[in-house]
Design an enzyme around this catalytic site. Sequence first.
Site, PDB file in Angstrom:
ATOM      1  N   LYS A 193      29.245  46.940 -27.749  1.00  0.00           N
ATOM      2  CA  LYS A 193      29.790  47.380 -29.339  1.00  0.00           C
ATOM      3  C   LYS A 193      29.831  46.278 -29.648  1.00  0.00           C
ATOM      4  O   LYS A 193      31.039  45.544 -30.220  1.00  0.00           O
ATOM      5  CB  LYS A 193      31.092  48.225 -28.693  1.00  0.00           C
ATOM      6  CG  LYS A 193      30.983  49.503 -30.482  1.00  0.00           C
ATOM      7  CD  LYS A 193      32.778  49.467 -31.289  1.00  0.00           C
ATOM      8  CE  LYS A 193      33.186  48.502 -32.029  1.00  0.00           C
ATOM      9  NZ  LYS A 193      32.468  48.153 -33.754  1.00  0.00           N
ATOM     10  N   GLY A 246      39.175  40.103 -30.624  1.00  0.00           N
ATOM     11  CA  GLY A 246      39.862  40.714 -32.316  1.00  0.00           C
ATOM     12  C   GLY A 246      40.611  40.501 -32.219  1.00  0.00           C
ATOM     13  O   GLY A 246      41.342  39.646 -31.586  1.00  0.00           O
ATOM     14  N   SER A 247      40.911  41.616 -33.397  1.00  0.00           N
ATOM     15  CA  SER A 247      42.857  40.734 -33.730  1.00  0.00           C
ATOM     16  C   SER A 247      43.791  41.406 -33.194  1.00  0.00           C
ATOM     17  O   SER A 247      43.246  42.460 -31.939  1.00  0.00           O
ATOM     18  CB  SER A 247      42.949  42.100 -34.945  1.00  0.00           C
ATOM     19  OG  SER A 247      42.797  43.274 -35.291  1.00  0.00           O
ATOM     20  N   THR A 248      44.759  40.648 -32.835  1.00  0.00           N
ATOM     21  CA  THR A 248      46.044  41.766 -31.821  1.00  0.00           C
ATOM     22  C   THR A 248      46.599  42.810 -31.761  1.00  0.00           C
ATOM     23  O   THR A 248      46.914  43.393 -30.495  1.00  0.00           O
ATOM     24  CB  THR A 248      47.722  40.316 -32.139  1.00  0.00           C
ATOM     25  OG1 THR A 248      47.263  39.328 -31.705  1.00  0.00           O
ATOM     26  CG2 THR A 248      48.261  40.320 -31.135  1.00  0.00           C
ATOM     27  N   VAL A 250      44.491  44.928 -32.659  1.00  0.00           N
ATOM     28  CA  VAL A 250      43.383  46.286 -31.982  1.00  0.00           C
ATOM     29  C   VAL A 250      43.887  46.178 -30.373  1.00  0.00           C
ATOM     30  O   VAL A 250      43.691  46.421 -29.250  1.00  0.00           O
ATOM     31  CB  VAL A 250      42.437  45.787 -32.597  1.00  0.00           C
ATOM     32  CG1 VAL A 250      41.050  46.310 -31.758  1.00  0.00           C
ATOM     33  CG2 VAL A 250      41.742  46.692 -33.718  1.00  0.00           C
ATOM     34  N   GLY A 251      44.131  44.055 -29.503  1.00  0.00           N
ATOM     35  CA  GLY A 251      43.960  44.097 -28.253  1.00  0.00           C
ATOM     36  C   GLY A 251      45.175  45.000 -28.424  1.00  0.00           C
ATOM     37  O   GLY A 251      45.698  45.538 -26.679  1.00  0.00           O
ATOM     38  N   GLU A 269      41.303  38.337 -26.066  1.00  0.00           N
ATOM     39  CA  GLU A 269      41.032  37.077 -26.454  1.00  0.00           C
ATOM     40  C   GLU A 269      41.387  37.762 -28.042  1.00  0.00           C
ATOM     41  O   GLU A 269      40.987  38.337 -28.948  1.00  0.00           O
ATOM     42  CB  GLU A 269      39.602  36.214 -26.577  1.00  0.00           C
ATOM     43  CG  GLU A 269      39.138  35.343 -26.302  1.00  0.00           C
ATOM     44  CD  GLU A 269      39.462  34.419 -28.177  1.00  0.00           C
ATOM     45  OE1 GLU A 269      40.385  34.489 -29.302  1.00  0.00           O
ATOM     46  OE2 GLU A 269      38.148  34.969 -28.442  1.00  0.00           O
ATOM     47  N   CYS A 303      39.348  32.743 -34.831  1.00  0.00           N
ATOM     48  CA  CYS A 303      40.705  32.318 -33.578  1.00  0.00           C
ATOM     49  C   CYS A 303      41.387  30.698 -33.613  1.00  0.00           C
ATOM     50  O   CYS A 303      42.778  31.392 -33.606  1.00  0.00           O
ATOM     51  CB  CYS A 303      40.604  33.587 -32.710  1.00  0.00           C
ATOM     52  SG  CYS A 303      38.892  32.963 -31.316  1.00  0.00           S
ATOM     53  N   GLU A 400      47.729  34.658 -39.086  1.00  0.00           N
ATOM     54  CA  GLU A 400      46.050  34.773 -38.836  1.00  0.00           C
ATOM     55  C   GLU A 400      45.651  35.008 -40.681  1.00  0.00           C
ATOM     56  O   GLU A 400      45.638  36.455 -40.490  1.00  0.00           O
ATOM     57  CB  GLU A 400      45.382  34.880 -37.742  1.00  0.00           C
ATOM     58  CG  GLU A 400      43.982  35.181 -37.411  1.00  0.00           C
ATOM     59  CD  GLU A 400      43.446  35.248 -36.249  1.00  0.00           C
ATOM     60  OE1 GLU A 400      44.033  36.303 -36.101  1.00  0.00           O
ATOM     61  OE2 GLU A 400      42.814  34.548 -36.161  1.00  0.00           O
TER      62      GLU A 400
HETATM   63  P1  TAP Z   1      39.237  43.823 -35.004  1.00  0.00           P
HETATM   64  O1  TAP Z   1      39.953  45.006 -35.639  1.00  0.00           O
HETATM   65  O2  TAP Z   1      40.728  43.328 -34.007  1.00  0.00           O
HETATM   66  O3  TAP Z   1      37.635  44.306 -34.542  1.00  0.00           O
HETATM   67  C1  TAP Z   1      37.119  43.617 -33.443  1.00  0.00           C
HETATM   68  C2  TAP Z   1      36.294  44.311 -32.344  1.00  0.00           C
HETATM   69  O4  TAP Z   1      37.206  45.555 -32.073  1.00  0.00           O
HETATM   70  C3  TAP Z   1      35.412  45.209 -32.907  1.00  0.00           C
HETATM   71  O5  TAP Z   1      34.531  45.656 -32.756  1.00  0.00           O
HETATM   72  C4  TAP Z   1      35.650  46.222 -33.807  1.00  0.00           C
HETATM   73  O6  TAP Z   1      35.466  47.760 -33.706  1.00  0.00           O
HETATM   74  C5  TAP Z   1      36.645  46.866 -32.384  1.00  0.00           C
HETATM   75  N1  TAP Z   1      38.220  48.008 -32.929  1.00  0.00           N
HETATM   76  C6  TAP Z   1      38.556  48.107 -34.053  1.00  0.00           C
HETATM   77  N2  TAP Z   1      39.282  48.448 -33.796  1.00  0.00           N
HETATM   78  C7  TAP Z   1      38.906  49.167 -32.463  1.00  0.00           C
HETATM   79  C8  TAP Z   1      39.630  49.975 -31.617  1.00  0.00           C
HETATM   80  N3  TAP Z   1      40.658  50.759 -31.907  1.00  0.00           N
HETATM   81  N4  TAP Z   1      39.179  50.218 -30.091  1.00  0.00           N
HETATM   82  C9  TAP Z   1      38.400  49.364 -29.880  1.00  0.00           C
HETATM   83  N5  TAP Z   1      37.886  48.746 -30.229  1.00  0.00           N
HETATM   84  C10 TAP Z   1      38.068  48.463 -31.328  1.00  0.00           C
HETATM   85  O7  TAP Z   1      38.884  42.644 -36.175  1.00  0.00           O
HETATM   86  P2  TAP Z   1      38.503  42.744 -37.623  1.00  0.00           P
HETATM   87  O8  TAP Z   1      39.279  44.351 -38.723  1.00  0.00           O
HETATM   88  O9  TAP Z   1      36.422  42.873 -37.682  1.00  0.00           O
HETATM   89  O10 TAP Z   1      39.327  41.651 -38.264  1.00  0.00           O
HETATM   90  C11 TAP Z   1      40.668  41.644 -38.359  1.00  0.00           C
HETATM   91  C12 TAP Z   1      41.607  40.618 -38.310  1.00  0.00           C
HETATM   92  O11 TAP Z   1      41.461  40.277 -37.037  1.00  0.00           O
HETATM   93  C13 TAP Z   1      40.786  39.380 -38.781  1.00  0.00           C
HETATM   94  O12 TAP Z   1      41.567  39.035 -40.028  1.00  0.00           O
HETATM   95  C14 TAP Z   1      41.452  38.002 -38.039  1.00  0.00           C
HETATM   96  O13 TAP Z   1      42.548  38.035 -38.582  1.00  0.00           O
HETATM   97  C15 TAP Z   1      41.352  39.063 -37.096  1.00  0.00           C
HETATM   98  N6  TAP Z   1      40.075  38.425 -35.718  1.00  0.00           N
HETATM   99  C16 TAP Z   1      40.435  38.248 -35.088  1.00  0.00           C
HETATM  100  C17 TAP Z   1      38.958  37.386 -34.332  1.00  0.00           C
HETATM  101  C18 TAP Z   1      39.182  36.270 -33.130  1.00  0.00           C
HETATM  102  S1  TAP Z   1      37.999  35.795 -32.986  1.00  0.00           S
HETATM  103  N7  TAP Z   1      40.164  36.278 -32.605  1.00  0.00           N
HETATM  104  C19 TAP Z   1      38.117  37.834 -34.575  1.00  0.00           C
HETATM  105  C20 TAP Z   1      37.591  38.643 -35.393  1.00  0.00           C
HETATM  106  C21 TAP Z   1      38.978  39.243 -36.310  1.00  0.00           C
HETATM  107  P3  TAP Z   1      34.317  47.534 -36.215  1.00  0.00           P
HETATM  108  O14 TAP Z   1      34.787  46.005 -36.814  1.00  0.00           O
HETATM  109  O15 TAP Z   1      32.830  47.806 -35.844  1.00  0.00           O
HETATM  110  O16 TAP Z   1      35.243  49.421 -36.440  1.00  0.00           O
END
Ligand code: TAP
Length: 496
Positions: A193, A246-248, A250-251, A269, A303, A400
């Site tokens: 995804k 992704g974000s902590t 959602v992790g 990660e 990140c 972050e």
């Molecule tokens: P996240 O919400 O963590 O998105 C990462 C992935 O997880 C996307 O594919 C997202 O889907 C998916 N996701 C979201 N909610 C989920 C759930 N409940 N269950 C399973 N998967 C889910 O990050 P974001 O909203 O794009 O960014 C928010 C913050 O996260 C950023 O500002 C940044 O601080 C951090 N971030 C960190 C990283 C790394 S590399 N550590 C990368 C991106 C963001 P959709 O986005 O498609 O809805």
Amino acid sequence: MAAQSNGNYSKYLTKIPEIKFTQLFINGEFVDSTSGKTFESIDPRTGEAIARVAEGEKEDVDVAVKAAREAFDHGPWPRLPGSARRRILLKFADLINENVDELAALEAIDAGKLFYWLKTQEIPQAAEILRYYAGAADKIHGETLKMSSEHQAYTLLEPIGVVGLIIPWNFPSMMFLMKVAPALAAGCTMVVKPAEQTPLSALYYAHLSKLAGIPDGVLNVVTGYGSKAGASISSHMDIDKVSFTGSTEVGRLIMQAAATSNLKAISLELGGKSPLIVFDDAEVDQAADLALLGVLFNKGEICVAGSRVFVQEGIYDRFVEKLREKAKTWVVGDPFDPKVRQGPQVDKKQFDKILSYIEHGKREGATLLIGGKPCGETGYYIEPTVFTDVTDNMMIAKDEIFGPVMSLMKFKSVEEAIQRANATRYGLAAGIVTRDLNVANTVSRSIRAGVIWINCYFAFDRDCPYGGFKMSGFGRDLGMQGLSQYLQVKSVVTPI
Ligand code: TAP
């Protein structure tokens, strides 16, 4: 403020690619979502929609998992000799290189990333990750064990099964291949995804995977929202492992979903607030370059960004001047312009979030040294921003931000630098700039983070494992450890 590109971008747009793939990729075919719903993918240079992409939900994830399960339980992929998987992965990598212009342009308009960087560095390096794991596919061996009893045993390393790969938007190509390549080499089947902001390249890679000869059902891509498609993956009873970046926040949800569903294995990660520590003996020019790169590369949407820069008091004033001078030459603008070093933030939400952190920094009493404002009339551009007089308890020093915002802080001793660098819930990366080997050794061993860069930053390599300590997650991508995430050990015991 930073230099800006002149706004006449048309001469750089050699070829905006036709967007060919917008449907889900399930069982080797592009298909509409079960509901028929679609969502917009936005060009962050303008804020305008460039495509409507199929919105996959639970029903679509179920169909994709069924295809992946069938391909794992009965299909050829896990049963092929490693050398056959190697040949197919090498072909997949070649196809990526052959289509690099189109892939780079697609990613530039979907994510706002720099076209020339994508074309010459990021996408070719992502193809190299495939070649790296292709080379490992026929070297997946267990051990022969002597045992203490009257038995002997050997271990088999078997593919873990059907894996769910949930990808963020900041490195869509790199993250896709960082996860897909070792999973394929191990013999797993998968449902990927991509992030809703950047779904286009994943669908293109799915198309290339079919051309390369990856059997139907092995690699499935379900585009859609995290709360629906992502959550259905993490709570699915028939997925054996989820690898998430992704974000902590959602992790944490993924871990909960794994615990309350089938106890699937997970690797996470997550976020970071990485320190870059510049010691008095550093070469000022090099240190300022690393500090700028550390927080501005990929518009700070990374990140491992070195967003907390600690500078020792003896070099501090010279460092600040150098940083100010160099920041002026950092060009913000259209990602197709070869002069530009920083494109637009990925979307309006991220743009607003970064600007609100900048406002917080001002309200909390930090001094704005450079930047602090949006750039241009349209799109999601933000000036490279540096705050001084930052204290460790300010939000800009703790959270972050995921944008081009640096918090600059002064320190006195090595001990103080270590203590303050570690005073964070995160532990993804750290940088050290010094010519003193003793200091470099002491600090690198004392910092609780998954990657330490000494006199460099962002020195990634396919051979170097990468991942977090503390709330930056667990598990490693890249290197042979990245492969082991997709394998499990079986012990086979016989009497002697
Ligand atoms: P996240 O919400 O963590 O998105 C990462 C992935 O997880 C996307 O594919 C997202 O889907 C998916 N996701 C979201 N909610 C989920 C759930 N409940 N269950 C399973 N998967 C889910 O990050 P974001 O909203 O794009 O960014 C928010 C913050 O996260 C950023 O500002 C940044 O601080 C951090 N971030 C960190 C990283 C790394 S590399 N550590 C990368 C991106 C963001 P959709 O986005 O498609 O809805």
